[in-house]
Design a protein around this motif. Structure first.
Motif, short mmCIF file in Angstrom:
data_model
loop_
_atom_site.label_atom_id
_atom_site.label_comp_id
_atom_site.label_asym_id
_atom_site.label_seq_id
_atom_site.Cartn_x
_atom_site.Cartn_y
_atom_site.Cartn_z
N VAL A 232 0.92 -1.55 0.08
CA VAL A 232 0.21 -0.16 0.06
C VAL A 232 0.69 1.60 0.16
N THR A 233 1.64 1.36 0.57
CA THR A 233 2.94 2.81 0.46
C THR A 233 3.83 2.48 -0.87
N ALA A 234 3.98 2.02 -1.56
CA ALA A 234 4.26 1.98 -2.58
C ALA A 234 3.30 2.62 -3.27
N MET A 235 2.27 1.68 -3.60
CA MET A 235 1.16 2.19 -4.38
C MET A 235 1.13 3.93 -4.88
N PRO A 236 1.04 4.84 -4.00
CA PRO A 236 1.88 6.42 -4.60
C PRO A 236 2.78 6.88 -5.74
N PHE A 237 3.82 5.64 -5.69
CA PHE A 237 5.05 5.88 -5.87
C PHE A 237 4.78 5.31 -7.83
N ALA A 238 3.89 3.87 -7.61
CA ALA A 238 4.18 2.87 -8.56
C ALA A 238 3.62 2.48 -9.45
N ILE A 239 2.53 3.75 -9.99
CA ILE A 239 2.47 4.28 -11.55
C ILE A 239 2.90 4.48 -13.07
N PHE A 240 2.77 4.20 -13.04
CA PHE A 240 3.29 5.00 -14.68
C PHE A 240 2.68 4.29 -16.03
N PRO A 241 2.62 5.63 -17.12
CA PRO A 241 3.90 6.44 -16.45
C PRO A 241 3.82 7.46 -16.01
N ASP A 242 4.61 7.97 -15.12
CA ASP A 242 4.73 8.99 -14.21
C ASP A 242 4.15 9.79 -14.04
N PRO A 243 3.42 10.35 -13.31
CA PRO A 243 2.32 11.33 -13.23
C PRO A 243 2.96 12.28 -12.92
N PRO A 244 3.51 13.78 -13.48
CA PRO A 244 4.22 14.53 -13.01
C PRO A 244 3.59 15.47 -11.93
N TYR A 245 4.27 15.53 -10.67
CA TYR A 245 3.50 16.88 -9.71
C TYR A 245 3.72 18.38 -10.42
N LYS A 246 3.12 18.43 -11.08
CA LYS A 246 3.36 19.92 -12.09
C LYS A 246 3.93 21.22 -10.79
N ILE A 247 4.90 20.83 -10.22
CA ILE A 247 5.68 21.91 -8.78
C ILE A 247 7.16 21.61 -9.34
N ALA A 248 7.04 23.55 -8.35
CA ALA A 248 8.72 23.67 -8.41
C ALA A 248 8.40 23.96 -7.17
N SER A 249 10.04 23.07 -6.41
CA SER A 249 10.41 22.79 -4.82
C SER A 249 12.03 23.44 -5.30
N LYS A 250 12.47 23.91 -4.31
CA LYS A 250 13.60 23.95 -4.04
C LYS A 250 14.55 23.66 -3.25
N SER A 251 16.07 23.23 -3.79
CA SER A 251 17.13 22.42 -3.58
C SER A 251 17.12 22.71 -1.87
N ILE A 252 17.75 21.82 -0.97
CA ILE A 252 17.87 22.14 0.23
C ILE A 252 19.39 21.00 0.83
N ARG A 253 19.47 21.01 -0.79
CA ARG A 253 20.79 19.89 -0.58
C ARG A 253 22.39 20.55 -1.06
N GLU A 254 22.49 22.18 -0.80
CA GLU A 254 23.25 23.18 -1.50
C GLU A 254 24.29 22.80 -0.34
N LYS A 255 25.59 23.43 -0.18
CA LYS A 255 26.33 23.84 1.04
C LYS A 255 25.47 25.04 1.93
N GLY A 256 26.14 24.06 2.84
CA GLY A 256 25.71 24.46 4.17
C GLY A 256 23.75 24.50 4.92
N LYS A 257 23.33 23.45 3.79
CA LYS A 257 22.06 23.22 4.19
C LYS A 257 21.78 22.69 4.79
N GLY A 258 22.70 21.58 4.66
CA GLY A 258 22.75 19.86 5.42
C GLY A 258 21.43 19.40 5.37
N TRP A 259 20.76 19.06 4.30
CA TRP A 259 20.09 18.39 4.26
C TRP A 259 20.53 17.30 2.97
#
Length: 302
Positions: A232-259
């Motif tokens: 069940v946990t895998a269900m939202p991630f197990a459909i293909f082709p993968d429909p886009p979420y249509k959002i833009a997200s800001k990276s927090i993996r950049e230097k100094g942000k630590g994620w």
């Protein structure tokens, strides 16, 4: 339990899957820290290998949720909805893991029903913008109840997915239709009072001298609950082709942000999160090998 079905063997298989997807894993797989956080060691429990997969999904739900949390929520309001769905699923799955750890399997199955309904909604929101918009406007008891009647009661979303996924060219990874049928049939026994559910609950009562008034050891009945929770946990991630979420997200993996919870060499924030999401169906397909082996053992014991 056979060595190739042990908790350690599952940990080794999970590590190999991470490495195959390009992740750089250190001394311990990420899910190992769930045992420490919940303070319940299940390494020797019946079907302990399945707990390893559940623990990994808890970590992955948290990790991928940050993609939605760091989006511009004024410009992309749906991002907050998906973040909240992620946390809801994380907490439901952690509840299932904890309840099964203490032998409270029927109670865990009630949480599994919530996990299943939420997973169905998550899938629908990815292909049905209207339902996503209406869900995000449910800010009162009245509108929440109206949404339930419109989209969830009488298996409405399940019927929608059966029809519209096929119509729009989407499919499940890994033969999920059979899993859904089996899940619904057995969950119905605990959703409401039934003599059969009461009977099985008392079979698990006072099984050993170490049992307290309520808490028991993990039960073999939790094989169903844990295996279906993984599916069940895998269900939202197990459909293909993968429909886009249509959002833009800001990276927090950049230097100094630590994620950087699960290290990966890609520098792209979008690609990193896609790799995280791809781990859900990858681990589910890996877990099915354990399901098949456990099923063979169970059938040979009949």
């Amino acid at each position: 339990m056979a060595e190739h079905l042990s908790h350690q063997h599952a940990v080794n298989a999970i590590r190999l899957m991470y490495e195959k997807q390009g992740f750089q894993i250190g001394d311990a797989i990420p899910g190992k820290f769930i045992t420490k956080e919940l303070q319940v060691d299940i390494s020797e429990a019946p079907f302990s290998a399945l707990y390893a997969f559940v623990d990994e999904y808890i970590v992955l739900l948290r990790s991928q949720s940050m993609y939605f949390l760091t989006a511009d929520h004024e410009k992309y309001p749906s991002a907050m909805t998906f973040y909240r769905l992620s946390i809801r699923q994380l907490r439901a799955l952690a509840s299932i893991r904890t309840l099964c750890s203490y032998g409270l399997d029927a109670n865990a199955r009630l949480q599994l029903r919530l996990l299943f309904e939420t997973a169905q909604l998550w899938v629908r929101f990815r292909i049905d913008q209207e339902s996503l918009n209406e869900y995000s406007e449910c800010k009162s008891l009245k509108t929440a109840n109206e949404f339930w009647h419109k989209y969830l009661s009488k298996e409405k979303t399940e019927h929608y997915l059966k029809h519209h996924m096929l119509e729009q060219g989407f499919n499940w990874i890994g033969g999920m239709d059979d899993q859904i049928k089996d899940l619904k049939q057995k969950l119905s026994l605990v959703a409401h009072p039934t003599y059969l559910a009461d009977y099985h609950e008392t079979l698990a009562d006072w099984k050993s001298e170490s049992d307290t008034c309520v808490i028991t050891q993990p039960l073999e009945a939790s094989y169903f609950t844990l295996s279906k929770s993984i599916f069940v946990t895998a269900m939202p991630f197990a459909i293909f082709p993968d429909p886009p979420y249509k959002i833009a997200s800001k990276s927090i993996r950049e230097k100094g942000k630590g994620w950087n919870p699960i290290s990966h060499p890609t520098e792209s924030w979008e690609d990193y999160n896609k790799q995280l999401r791809n781990m859900f169906p990858a681990l589910f397909l890996m877990a099915t090998r354990f399901f098949f082996e456990f099923d063979e053992i169970n059938n040979s014991d009949l």
